[in-house]
Design a protein around this motif. Structure first.
Motif, PDB file in Angstrom:
ATOM      1  N   VAL A 296      14.109  -1.781 -44.241  1.00 18.47           N
ATOM      2  CA  VAL A 296      13.946  -0.626 -43.350  1.00 18.47           C
ATOM      3  C   VAL A 296      12.710   0.171 -43.747  1.00 18.47           C
ATOM      4  CG1 VAL A 296      14.969   1.540 -42.544  1.00 18.47           C
ATOM      5  CG2 VAL A 296      16.406  -0.487 -42.856  1.00 18.47           C
ATOM      6  N   LEU A 297      12.534   0.352 -45.052  1.00 24.30           N
ATOM      7  CA  LEU A 297      11.332   1.062 -45.526  1.00 24.30           C
ATOM      8  C   LEU A 297      10.071   0.317 -45.124  1.00 24.30           C
ATOM      9  CD1 LEU A 297      12.576   2.116 -49.095  1.00 24.30           C
ATOM     10  CD2 LEU A 297      12.289   3.595 -47.096  1.00 24.30           C
ATOM     11  N   ASP A 298      10.118  -1.009 -45.166  1.00 23.27           N
ATOM     12  CA  ASP A 298       8.952  -1.810 -44.761  1.00 23.27           C
ATOM     13  C   ASP A 298       8.656  -1.631 -43.271  1.00 23.27           C
ATOM     14  OD1 ASP A 298       8.770  -2.742 -47.347  1.00 23.27           O
ATOM     15  OD2 ASP A 298       9.760  -4.653 -46.939  1.00 23.27           O
ATOM     16  N   LEU A 299       9.713  -1.527 -42.459  1.00 25.01           N
ATOM     17  CA  LEU A 299       9.523  -1.306 -41.027  1.00 25.01           C
ATOM     18  C   LEU A 299       8.839   0.028 -40.750  1.00 25.01           C
ATOM     19  CD1 LEU A 299      12.960  -2.471 -39.509  1.00 25.01           C
ATOM     20  CD2 LEU A 299      10.746  -3.588 -39.213  1.00 25.01           C
ATOM     21  N   LEU A 300       9.138   1.000 -41.606  1.00 24.88           N
ATOM     22  CA  LEU A 300       8.605   2.348 -41.401  1.00 24.88           C
ATOM     23  C   LEU A 300       7.260   2.575 -42.086  1.00 24.88           C
ATOM     24  CD1 LEU A 300      11.910   4.388 -41.909  1.00 24.88           C
ATOM     25  CD2 LEU A 300      10.847   3.722 -39.749  1.00 24.88           C
ATOM     26  N   ALA A 301       6.881   1.667 -42.979  1.00 23.08           N
ATOM     27  CA  ALA A 301       5.652   1.843 -43.765  1.00 23.08           C
ATOM     28  C   ALA A 301       4.407   2.120 -42.919  1.00 23.08           C
ATOM     29  CB  ALA A 301       5.431   0.628 -44.668  1.00 23.08           C
ATOM     30  N   PRO A 302       4.196   1.427 -41.791  1.00 24.76           N
ATOM     31  CA  PRO A 302       2.986   1.676 -40.995  1.00 24.76           C
ATOM     32  C   PRO A 302       2.879   3.101 -40.454  1.00 24.76           C
ATOM     33  CG  PRO A 302       3.989  -0.413 -40.371  1.00 24.76           C
ATOM     34  CD  PRO A 302       4.960   0.285 -41.254  1.00 24.76           C
ATOM     35  N   LEU A 303       3.987   3.827 -40.420  1.00 27.95           N
ATOM     36  CA  LEU A 303       3.964   5.196 -39.892  1.00 27.95           C
ATOM     37  C   LEU A 303       3.417   6.192 -40.900  1.00 27.95           C
ATOM     38  CD1 LEU A 303       7.445   5.369 -38.068  1.00 27.95           C
ATOM     39  CD2 LEU A 303       5.219   4.683 -37.145  1.00 27.95           C
ATOM     40  N   ASP A 304       3.380   5.777 -42.183  1.00 26.65           N
ATOM     41  CA  ASP A 304       2.874   6.649 -43.243  1.00 26.65           C
ATOM     42  C   ASP A 304       3.600   7.996 -43.274  1.00 26.65           C
ATOM     43  OD1 ASP A 304       1.272   7.171 -45.439  1.00 26.65           O
ATOM     44  OD2 ASP A 304      -0.299   8.124 -44.238  1.00 26.65           O
ATOM     45  N   LYS A 305       4.931   7.946 -43.248  1.00 30.19           N
ATOM     46  CA  LYS A 305       5.756   9.155 -43.302  1.00 30.19           C
ATOM     47  C   LYS A 305       6.223   9.426 -44.737  1.00 30.19           C
ATOM     48  CE  LYS A 305       5.995   9.805 -38.763  1.00 30.19           C
ATOM     49  NZ  LYS A 305       5.462  10.986 -38.074  1.00 30.19           N
ATOM     50  N   ASP A 306       6.592  10.669 -44.993  1.00 35.52           N
ATOM     51  CA  ASP A 306       7.168  11.056 -46.275  1.00 35.52           C
ATOM     52  C   ASP A 306       8.657  10.713 -46.230  1.00 35.52           C
ATOM     53  OD1 ASP A 306       8.115  12.223 -48.570  1.00 35.52           O
ATOM     54  OD2 ASP A 306       7.221  14.190 -48.219  1.00 35.52           O
ATOM     55  N   ILE A 307       9.052   9.646 -46.934  1.00 37.56           N
ATOM     56  CA  ILE A 307      10.426   9.144 -46.852  1.00 37.56           C
ATOM     57  C   ILE A 307      11.076   9.133 -48.231  1.00 37.56           C
ATOM     58  CG2 ILE A 307      11.903   7.214 -46.154  1.00 37.56           C
ATOM     59  CD1 ILE A 307       9.668   6.270 -44.322  1.00 37.56           C
ATOM     60  N   THR A 308      12.306   9.651 -48.294  1.00 37.80           N
ATOM     61  CA  THR A 308      13.114   9.549 -49.499  1.00 37.80           C
ATOM     62  C   THR A 308      14.409   8.838 -49.138  1.00 37.80           C
ATOM     63  OG1 THR A 308      14.041  10.767 -51.385  1.00 37.80           O
ATOM     64  CG2 THR A 308      14.332  11.751 -49.204  1.00 37.80           C
ATOM     65  N   THR A 309      15.105   8.312 -50.135  1.00 35.16           N
ATOM     66  CA  THR A 309      16.345   7.583 -49.869  1.00 35.16           C
ATOM     67  C   THR A 309      17.521   8.233 -50.592  1.00 35.16           C
ATOM     68  OG1 THR A 309      16.008   6.061 -51.720  1.00 35.16           O
ATOM     69  CG2 THR A 309      15.135   5.406 -49.561  1.00 35.16           C
ATOM     70  N   PHE A 310      18.687   8.108 -49.983  1.00 34.21           N
ATOM     71  CA  PHE A 310      19.949   8.513 -50.609  1.00 34.21           C
ATOM     72  C   PHE A 310      20.904   7.340 -50.459  1.00 34.21           C
ATOM     73  CE2 PHE A 310      24.234  10.320 -50.576  1.00 34.21           C
ATOM     74  CZ  PHE A 310      24.207  11.116 -51.711  1.00 34.21           C
ATOM     75  N   THR A 311      21.202   6.667 -51.560  1.00 33.28           N
ATOM     76  CA  THR A 311      22.037   5.457 -51.513  1.00 33.28           C
ATOM     77  C   THR A 311      23.178   5.535 -52.524  1.00 33.28           C
ATOM     78  OG1 THR A 311      20.533   4.368 -53.064  1.00 33.28           O
ATOM     79  CG2 THR A 311      20.148   3.993 -50.715  1.00 33.28           C
ATOM     80  N   ASP A 312      23.689   6.725 -52.756  1.00 35.06           N
ATOM     81  CA  ASP A 312      24.753   6.907 -53.739  1.00 35.06           C
ATOM     82  C   ASP A 312      26.143   6.558 -53.201  1.00 35.06           C
ATOM     83  OD1 ASP A 312      22.760   7.782 -55.334  1.00 35.06           O
ATOM     84  OD2 ASP A 312      23.351   9.896 -55.371  1.00 35.06           O
ATOM     85  N   ILE A 313      26.220   5.976 -52.023  1.00 34.97           N
ATOM     86  CA  ILE A 313      27.499   5.716 -51.372  1.00 34.97           C
ATOM     87  C   ILE A 313      28.066   4.377 -51.833  1.00 34.97           C
ATOM     88  CG2 ILE A 313      28.676   5.464 -49.149  1.00 34.97           C
ATOM     89  CD1 ILE A 313      26.201   6.976 -47.943  1.00 34.97           C
ATOM     90  N   SER A 314      29.310   4.402 -52.288  1.00 29.40           N
ATOM     91  CA  SER A 314      30.045   3.168 -52.606  1.00 29.40           C
ATOM     92  C   SER A 314      31.497   3.445 -52.271  1.00 29.40           C
ATOM     93  CB  SER A 314      29.896   2.786 -54.082  1.00 29.40           C
ATOM     94  OG  SER A 314      30.368   3.809 -54.908  1.00 29.40           O
ATOM     95  N   GLY A 315      32.046   2.668 -51.368  1.00 28.13           N
ATOM     96  CA  GLY A 315      33.397   2.962 -50.906  1.00 28.13           C
ATOM     97  C   GLY A 315      33.373   4.069 -49.865  1.00 28.13           C
ATOM     98  N   GLU A 316      34.565   4.587 -49.577  1.00 28.06           N
ATOM     99  CA  GLU A 316      34.665   5.610 -48.544  1.00 28.06           C
ATOM    100  C   GLU A 316      34.262   6.968 -49.118  1.00 28.06           C
ATOM    101  OE1 GLU A 316      38.466   5.243 -46.600  1.00 28.06           O
ATOM    102  OE2 GLU A 316      37.834   3.377 -45.647  1.00 28.06           O
ATOM    103  N   PRO A 317      33.493   7.755 -48.356  1.00 29.11           N
ATOM    104  CA  PRO A 317      32.858   8.954 -48.903  1.00 29.11           C
ATOM    105  C   PRO A 317      33.790  10.156 -49.023  1.00 29.11           C
ATOM    106  CG  PRO A 317      32.300   8.734 -46.592  1.00 29.11           C
ATOM    107  CD  PRO A 317      33.106   7.514 -46.955  1.00 29.11           C
ATOM    108  N   SER A 318      33.443  11.037 -49.939  1.00 30.36           N
ATOM    109  CA  SER A 318      34.182  12.285 -50.142  1.00 30.36           C
ATOM    110  C   SER A 318      33.321  13.456 -49.688  1.00 30.36           C
ATOM    111  CB  SER A 318      34.530  12.459 -51.623  1.00 30.36           C
ATOM    112  OG  SER A 318      33.330  12.617 -52.385  1.00 30.36           O
ATOM    113  N   PHE A 319      33.944  14.622 -49.591  1.00 30.39           N
ATOM    114  CA  PHE A 319      33.191  15.823 -49.246  1.00 30.39           C
ATOM    115  C   PHE A 319      32.197  16.167 -50.357  1.00 30.39           C
ATOM    116  CE2 PHE A 319      36.769  16.655 -46.292  1.00 30.39           C
ATOM    117  CZ  PHE A 319      36.015  16.883 -45.149  1.00 30.39           C
ATOM    118  N   ASP A 320      32.530  15.858 -51.605  1.00 32.08           N
ATOM    119  CA  ASP A 320      31.592  16.100 -52.714  1.00 32.08           C
ATOM    120  C   ASP A 320      30.326  15.264 -52.531  1.00 32.08           C
ATOM    121  OD1 ASP A 320      33.243  17.918 -53.936  1.00 32.08           O
ATOM    122  OD2 ASP A 320      34.122  16.481 -55.339  1.00 32.08           O
TER     123      ASP A 320
END
Length: 399
Positions: A63-87
Motif C-alpha cells: 500500500v505504501l508503494d502504491l502511494l509513494a508517487p504521491l510524495d505524501k507525509d505518511i505514517t503507519t499504525f499497525t499495533d492491532i492484533s486480534g479484536e480491538p479494545s477502546f484502549d
C-alpha cells in the motif's frame, strides 16, 4: 372565513432512511487505484492503519508503494492484533493527532477497519471517554477516510458501526454513527485471496449472519431485504468454494459481494439477538466475533424463528432448502438444520464448551446479553434473560 391549515404531526420513526459510504469502488485489482482516490480527496498527511499480520506478509508495504508517487507525509499504525479494545483505539487516535493527519486509510479485516474509521471520526473529540461510553454521540468527522477490506465478512467498510472491547468491564460495545461511514470504500476480491480457510469461514458466516438477522429485523425495509436476499443467495453458492479452494478468484469475488451487500443491509436495518449474545463471548473470553455468531446462530433461530415464519419460508427458498409455502412451520426447522450443518461443513466450533467457555459463567453471560437493548429490541421476538440463558446452555452442549 379563513381555514387554518392543519400540519400533520411528523415522527422520525415514520421515515425509512438509507445510508452508504460516499463512494464504493468494487472490482478485481481495484486496490491499484488507491492513489487516484487519495488525490481526489486532496490529503496532505496520511495515517495508514492496519494490523500486525498484514504488515508481516508485506501488504502494508504494498500500500505504501502504491502511494509513494504521491510524495505524501505518511505514517503507519499497525499495533492491532486480534479484536480491538477502546484502549487501543485511544492509542490510534493519539498517533493521528500527533501526526496531524487529515486522512486515514484503513486496510485489513473488521478489526483494522473499525479502528481506522473510529479514529477518523473521533480524532477531533476532546473527551474520548464520553464517546466510548455512549454518553456523547459522534456528530461529525473532520478527517477523511478510505477503507479497503481484506476479508469478506464484517462489511465494516459500509457500516455505521464499530465494535470495541472494554477490558475493564469485560464487555464489548458498539459505536454507532453516520460519521463512521468512510468517504470511499474500495472492495477488491484480490485482497482476500491470502485469507486462510478458518478466517474465510468465520468471516463469511459473519456476513451471512448480517444478512439473515437484518432480513428478519424489526427495522428491515424492502430495500434492506433486497440487499440481504442477494447476499444470502450468493453465500450459499460460494462459501464452500471460498473456504476449501481459497485461490478460486470467482468465489472470492462473490463472497466480497456477500460481505458488501450484507453490510449495507446491516447498516440500515441493524442486527439482533445473535449479535447481542455474541458480544459477551468476545468481551470475557475474546472469542472471535465471526466464530461466536456462527455458533450461536442456529440456537438463537431455533427460538426466534417461530415469530418470523414468513421470512423463514423465504430464507429457505434463498438457500435452496425447498418450497415451504404450504408448510411454513417446517421452514424454520430446515433453516436451523442448515445452520447446524454449516458449522460442520466449514469446520467451525459446534459448542461453547469447545471454545473453553465455563458452564458456571453462563448466567453472567446471559445477564450481560440481556442488557444489549439496541440489538434485542430489533429482534422479532422478545427474549427474557432466562430464555437467553437457555440458548447459551443449549449452545454449550452443542447440537
Amino acid at each position: 372565513m379563513s381555514m387554518q391549515t392543519i400540519q400533520p404531526q411528523v415522527k422520525t420513526e415514520d421515515f425509512q432512511d438509507f445510508f452508504m459510504p460516499g463512494y464504493v469502488r468494487f472490482g478485481v485489482n481495484a486496490n491499484l487505484t488507491l492513489a487516484e482516490e487519495v488525490t481526489k480527496l486532496d490529503a496532505r498527511k496520511i495515517t495508514l492503519i492496519s494490523d500486525k499480520g498484514l504488515e508481516k506478509v508485506g501488504v502494508v508495504q504494498k500500500v505504501l508503494d502504491l502511494l509513494a508517487p504521491l510524495d505524501k507525509d505518511i505514517t503507519t499504525f499497525t499495533d492491532i492484533s486480534g479484536e480491538p479494545s477502546f484502549d487501543l483505539l485511544a492509542h490510534s487516535i493519539d498517533r493521528v493527532r500527533r501526526h496531524e493527519s487529515d486522512m486515514i486509510i484503513g486496510i485489513g479485516g473488521g478489526s483494522a477497519l473499525d479502528v481506522a474509521k473510529a479514529t477518523a471520526a473521533l480524532a477531533h473529540e476532546e473527551d474520548l471517554s464520553l464517546c466510548f461510553s455512549g454518553q456523547k454521540s459522534i456528530e461529525t468527522r473532520n478527517v477523511k477516510c478510505i477503507l479497503l477490506p481484506t476479508t469478506s465478512g464484517t462489511g465494516s467498510e459500509v457500516t455505521m458501526n464499530a465494535i470495541f472491547g472494554d477490558e475493564e468491564q469485560e464487555v464489548k460495545r458498539g459505536l454507532v454513527s453516520q460519521s463512521l461511514l468512510p468517504d470511499v470504500a474500495i472492495v477488491d476480491p484480490v485482497l482476500t485471496l491470502s485469507c486462510p480457510p478458518k478466517v474465510t469461514a468465520a468471516s463469511g458466516v459473519d456476513a451471512f449472519t448480517h444478512a439473515l438477522e437484518s432480513y428478519v429485523a424489526e427495522r428491515a425495509t424492502p430495500m434492506t431485504k433486497m440487499y440481504a436476499e442477494k447476499a444470502m443467495k450468493l453465500f450459499a453458492a460460494n462459501i464452500p468454494k471460498a473456504v476449501h479452494n481459497g485461490k478460486d478468484l470467482e468465489a472470492r469475488k462473490q463472497m466480497s459481494w456477500v460481505s458488501l451487500l450484507a453490510g449495507v443491509s446491516l447498516a440500515n436495518a441493524g442486527v439482533g439477538a445473535v449479535h447481542a449474545l455474541a458480544y459477551p463471548l468476545g468481551g470475557k473470553y475474546h472469542v472471535e466475533h465471526g466464530v461466536a455468531n456462527a455458533l450461536l446462530m442456529p440456537f438463537v433461530f431455533e427460538v426466534i424463528g417461530q415469530s418470523c415464519m414468513e421470512e423463514m419460508v423465504e430464507v429457505a427458498s434463498f438457500l435452496h432448502l425447498g418450497d415451504f409455502t404450504n408448510h411454513p412451520h417446517q421452514a424454520k426447522g430446515a433453516v436451523v438444520h442448515y445452520l447446524y450443518e454449516l458449522l460442520e461443513t466449514l469446520s467451525l466450533p459446534t459448542s461453547l464448551s469447545e471454545l473453553g467457555i465455563q458452564e458456571e459463567d453462563l448466567p453472567l453471560l446471559a445477564k450481560q446479553a440481556s442488557k444489549v437493548d439496541r440489538l434485542l429490541s430489533n429482534t422479532p421476538y422478545e427474549l427474557t434473560e432466562n430464555q437467553i440463558l437457555k440458548i447459551y446452555e443449549n449452545a454449550y452442549r452443542g447440537q
